[in-house]
Structure formats: structure tokens, C-alpha cells
Design an enzyme around this catalytic site. Structure first.
Site, PDB file in Angstrom:
ATOM      1  N   CYS A  21      42.503  40.846  45.113  1.00 31.96           N
ATOM      2  CA  CYS A  21      42.013  42.093  45.700  1.00 31.96           C
ATOM      3  C   CYS A  21      42.416  43.296  44.849  1.00 31.96           C
ATOM      4  O   CYS A  21      43.524  43.822  44.973  1.00 31.96           O
ATOM      5  CB  CYS A  21      42.553  42.249  47.126  1.00 31.96           C
ATOM      6  SG  CYS A  21      41.994  43.756  47.927  1.00 31.96           S
TER       7      CYS A  21
ATOM      8  N   CYS B  41      43.148  46.478  46.805  1.00 33.38           N
ATOM      9  CA  CYS B  41      44.467  46.534  47.436  1.00 33.38           C
ATOM     10  C   CYS B  41      45.568  46.730  46.393  1.00 33.38           C
ATOM     11  O   CYS B  41      46.522  47.460  46.624  1.00 33.38           O
ATOM     12  CB  CYS B  41      44.799  45.240  48.171  1.00 33.38           C
ATOM     13  SG  CYS B  41      43.430  44.456  49.003  1.00 33.38           S
ATOM     14  N   ASP B  42      45.447  46.058  45.252  1.00 31.05           N
ATOM     15  CA  ASP B  42      46.610  45.923  44.377  1.00 31.05           C
ATOM     16  C   ASP B  42      46.522  46.642  43.037  1.00 31.05           C
ATOM     17  O   ASP B  42      47.501  46.644  42.289  1.00 31.05           O
ATOM     18  CB  ASP B  42      46.862  44.428  44.102  1.00 31.05           C
ATOM     19  CG  ASP B  42      47.203  43.682  45.381  1.00 31.05           C
ATOM     20  OD1 ASP B  42      47.672  44.337  46.323  1.00 31.05           O
ATOM     21  OD2 ASP B  42      47.008  42.457  45.441  1.00 31.05           O
TER      22      ASP B  42
END
Ligand code: NDP
Length: 501
Positions: free
Chosen positions: A194, A197-198
Site C-alpha cells: 500500500c 499508506c506507507d
């Protein structure tokens, strides 16, 4: 069974032909109740399904659940909050990985209202919120559903047979994995699926994206705002992404593409500073293997919605996502709803899944009202609620303690090496408690806090050379009999324990 499959295929075709699938057909929904009444009438007239929803008959049946939610990630918990908030008995069947993928995520930077929060903390907060409103949780997995009868029949792995007035499916999707050495070891420590997200955690680093589809392009575009460079590793000699996608990355100085490249292994450091440092790369044309130093591996090789359980029961698309109708979360079975990543191939965000769960619960509540459900009926139902008594797994803090326990009986001793900061350990703990309760006559269970007191760590963690948590170690007749590193389902843990009992 064959007749039902034909019915589902037909239904899918009709859904597409009638333009009810998707969210762009401009149907006038009117009020949600009349909308659901029309969906019920539509499905009933086409397929001769349930012609009435006789709530008076239901009051004489056992094990009734007005709102049954399958899955306990953000979508399931979002639905649970809204179901319980309406004062309707709501049960969440947590599934094999309670909390879902967020339990395996470390820092989350895109959960609204929280600049930075741990994935497991999000789940804990949502769970507590739903529970405080009255939602019930069953630590179990669904084995089988039968949506051809109503109330819908849901069987669980632990032998419960429940009858649900509505079902909300929130089983999520799992990112596909490469299945190469190092992938599990560094999952969450440089290996992720992701970028949204990261990406923030890879500021000025060099990363690879694996995959040649539209997701790989999306991931690369997300990453370039943060990282120093992105190398897309494509296993074939071309990318399958749409031409328009490929145009978006063409000539971007930060993005490089390597074709015929397959990761054979992900390597990195061990210990406290546990992170990815590189990959072993195979050129599948020349068969040459090279070492590529890298800080992060972003997988974009597709997602698999967890919908196998529902095959033949409702309409599922060719990629495995549940089809929902007309901008709602209704599926092709009236009374069954789907939300989150099991029905969403586009957005796939924890935050959006929570909202989708909310919407599904609102749809389910409207549907219940449309069939005449009210608080008066609710009070007459023989609802089923799980046994909420908890089973404590005691701590083991020294080797001497282990020896004492071992001398007491010939039962195997199951040690759960865990840590309070380890998301995978927190996800496994309810499973360990559940199996400890079920198998208390045939095995003894203990927790060992691998992040705890130094004496415990030296005495047990070092002695047993535990290098990663969670680890389940079975000790029998004065020796280690076996161990398992990583996640386990209830059934798998039971089978492991039973081998030595
Ligand atoms: P896809 O299935 O389209 O692509 C997966 C990619 O991963 C393929 O290139 C495949 O290689 C590769 N792959 C699969 N397994 C491995 C492996 N073990 N090792 C290395 N590579 C592997 O998945 P996506 O998630 O990209 O897309 C799913 C759907 O969602 C598609 O329909 C896509 O169009 C859509 N989508 C649309 C977006 C948009 O419109 N903006 C954004 C994202 C997705 P190979 O080609 O050799 O099979």
C-alpha cells in the site's frame, strides 16, 4: 447446486443487462425503504426466491441474529457501530484474522483525524466503540452460508448454526503475495502492498514496485512524491497496464522499468533495526541472478477478494468481487449486503471501507424496516449471543517455571511467544485464548512476553532461539516438539496442538 449456479449466472447477466450493477445508471432510488421493496420485488419476480419475509414465523425460531456481520476489519466494524447504534442486536463474526489487514500494519498516516496511528489501535478503537454500543463479537470463522432460505443460515467453524435476518459481508481482500523467501520476514518492515499508506515512510529512499498492471502504475505515482527513485519490476516483457496508465509514467525521470525481472528473495537486517536492504533479482530471459540494493518493496500484483465462501450464493464478478446494485451495498440476494474490499476493486482504503460498512448497515436497517421489522418484533426474537466469558492464558516467565509445569503432567505445553507491540501477535492472541479454552483438558497454554522482562527474554526467548514473534512452540516430554512462526487460524492451531495431545 447446478440449478443454483445457473441462477447466479443468469442473475449476473440480468444485473448487467438491466444496468443495475455499478453506480452510474442514474436510477431514481426514491426513499431507501421503497427502493429496497422494489429490489425485493424485482429479485423475487425474476427468480422465484423468497416471496415473503414472515417475521411472525421467525419469532418461534432459535439462534436468530437480526444483523450478522461477517468480518471485523474497518468495514465490518463500521457496520457494527451503525447496527448496534440503532439498538438492533448485531453480531460480528470476527473471522480467521480478527481486525483484518490493519492488524498487520504498523504506522497508518491516512486515517482521518489521526496524523499517525498504529493499525491495531484503529481496530481496537472501532471494536471498543461498537462493543460499547452493544455489538457482540464471536471469535470464530464462517464455514458455510445458505442464502437460498430466509432467515439466512450461517454455519461457523466452531459448530454454531445461526439464522440471520440480514447479513453484511465485510470479508475484505488480501493482497497477493510473491511467496518468496524474506517476504513474510520483512512484511511491515520494508515490504508492503500500500503506497498510499506507507510512501511517507520511504522519504528519499529507493524502492521497487512489483507488477505490471494499473495498480503498479498507481503505486509508482503515489511513491514519486516521497521517494528518491522507483523501479517497476515487470515479470513479462511488457506491462499489462492500460495505455493511458503507461502514459502517466512515461518519461518520468524518477521512474525506471525493468522487464523480465522476478524477485527471488528479499534480504535485510535482523534484530532491532529489522528492515529490507535489497532483493535478489532473476532475469527470466537470461537466467542471470543479481543483487539489487533497495529500501522498500511495494507489491502491486493484484488483490484477492475473500469471497470464495459465497460462490454460487450471489453474484460475484470475474475478479471475485461481490457485485452490488444501484449505488447501494445490496447484493443480488435481497437482505444480504457487502461492503469494503470484498466488493471494492477501486478505492481499497481502510478509511473508505469504514464508510462503506456504515452505508451497508444503513442499507440493512432500511431493508429490515421494509420487511416490517420493528422494536416490537425485535423483543420477541430468540436472539443468540456468544459466550462473553474470557479465558485467561497465564504468563510463563522462566525456564524453571516451564520445568515445573512439565513435571506436573504429560500434557503438551503450548507457548505463545508474543509482544505487546507486535501487531501479528495481538491478532493471534484471541485465537490462542479460544483454543486454550477448547483444549484445556488436553494441553496447557502459556504466554511468553518476548518484549518483557530481560530475565524472561534471556531465559526463554534466547534459550529457544525465538527470532520472530508470534511463535507458537509446543513443548512435550522435556523437549521442543515443534514450532510455528507467524499467523495461524483457529483450526490450524487446534490441529497443531492435537498432534501432540
Ligand atoms: P492486475 O491483475 O491487472 O495486474 C497484476 C500484475 O502483477 C500483472 O502485471 C502481473 O503480471 C503481475 N503479477 C502477478 N503475479 C505476479 C508475481 N507472482 N510476480 C510478479 N508479478 C506478478 O492487477 P491490478 O491490481 O494492477 O489491477 C486489478 C484491476 O483493477 C484491473 O482491472 C485494473 O485495470 C484495475 N485498476 C484500475 C485502476 C485505474 O483505473 N486507475 C487502478 C488500479 C487497478 P502479468 O502481466 O505477467 O500477469
Amino acid at each position: 447446486m447446478q440449478a443454483r449456479s445457473h441462477r447466479v449466472i443468469l442473475l449476473t447477466v440480468f444485473v448487467s443487462l438491466l444496468g443495475l450493477q455499478g453506480c452510474s445508471q442514474g436510477h431514481n432510488q426514491g426513499s431507501s425503504t421503497s427502493y429496497f421493496q422494489s429490489v425485493v420485488a424485482w429479485a423475487t419476480s425474476l427468480f422465484g426466491r423468497q416471496t415473503s419475509y414472515d417475521l411472525n414465523k421467525v419469532t418461534s425460531q432459535e439462534n436468530i441474529i437480526p444483523i450478522l456481520i461477517i468480518g471485523s476489519g474497518p468495514a465490518g466494524l463500521g457496520a457494527a457501530i451503525y447496527g448496534a447504534r440503532d439498538n438492533i442486536h448485531t453480531l460480528v463474526i470476527e473471522g480467521p484474522t480478527p481486525g483484518g489487514l490493519l492488524m498487520y500494519t504498523t504506522e497508518v498516516g491516512n486515517w482521518g483525524g489521526e496524523k499517525s496511528i498504529q493499525g491495531p489501535e484503529i481496530i481496537q478503537k472501532l471494536h471498543d466503540h461498537a462493543e460499547s454500543l452493544g455489538a457482540k463479537f464471536l471469535s470464530d470463522s464462517v464455514e458455510k452460508v445458505d442464502f437460498s432460505q430466509w432467515p439466512f443460515v450461517v454455519n461457523t467453524m466452531n459448530g454454531h448454526q445461526l439464522r440471520a435476518l440480514t447479513v453484511i459481508i465485510a470479508t475484505g481482500a488480501t493482497p497477493k503475495k510473491l511467496k518468496v523467501p524474506g517476504e513474510d520476514t520483512y512484511w511491515g518492515y520494508g515490504v508492503t502492498a500500500c503506497a498510499k499508506c506507507d510512501a511517507l515512510f520511504f522519504k528519499d529512499k529507493n524502492v521497487v514496485v512489483v507488477g505490471g498492471g494499473d495498480s503498479a502504475v498507481e503505486e509508482a505515482l503515489q511513491l514519486i512524491n516521497h521517494v528518491n527513485s522507483v523501479t517497476i519490476l515487470v515479470r513479462g516483457s511488457s506491462m499489462r497496464a492500460a495505455a493511458s496508465s503507461k502514459e502517466r509514467i512515461a518519461n518520468n525521470p524518477k521512474i525506471k522499468i525493468i522487464y523480465n525481472a522476478q524477485i527471488q528473495e528479499i534480504v535485510g537486517t535482523q534484530g532491532d533495526d529489522h528492515h529490507v536492504t535489497g532483493v535478489k533479482l532473476l532475469n527470466n530471459k537470461t537466467n542471470e541472478v543479481s543483487d539489487m540494493p533497495i529500501d522498500g518493496v511495494f507489491l502491486a500484483i493484484g488483490h484477492k477478494p475473500q469471497t470464495d465462501l459465497f460462490t454460487g450464493q450471489l453474484s460475484i464478478d470475474e475478479l471475485g468481487f461481490i457485485n452490488t446494485v444501484d449505488c447501494t451495498h445490496a447484493t443480488t440476494v435481497p437482505g444480504v449486503f457487502a461492503a469494503g474490499e470484498c466488493a471494492d476493486h477501486r478505492y481499497r482504503q481502510a478509511w473508505s471501507s469504514g464508510g462503506r460498512g456504515t452505508e451497508a448497515a444503513l442499507d440493512a436497517l432500511a431493508w429490515l424496516r421494509s420487511i416490517g421489522f420493528n422494536q416490537n418484533i425485535a423483543q420477541q426474537l430468540n436472539v443468540w449471543a456468544p459466550d462473553q466469558s474470557t479465558f485467561d492464558v497465564p504468563d510463563l516467565d522462566s525456564y524453571a517455571h516451564l520445568m515445573q509445569e512439565s513435571a506436573k503432567s504429560s500434557k503438551p505445553i503450548v507457548l505463545d511467544f508474543w509482544g505487546p507491540n507486535c501487531p501479528g501477535c495481538l491478532a493471534l492472541l484471541p485465537t490462542v485464548k479460544k483454543v486454550a479454552k477448547k483444549r484445556q483438558d488436553t494441553a496447557s497454554f502459556f504466554k511468553v512476553n518476548a518484549e518483557g522482562e530481560l530475565d524472561t527474554v534471556n531465559d526463554l526467548v534466547v534459550k529457544f532461539k525465538v527470532a520472530k514473534i508470534p511463535t507458537i512452540l509446543i513443548f512435550k516430554d522435556g523437549h521442543e516438539a515443534t514450532r510455528h512462526v507467524g499467523p495461524l487460524t483457529t483450526t490450524e492451531l487446534e490441529q497443531l496442538v492435537d498432534q501432540y495431545s
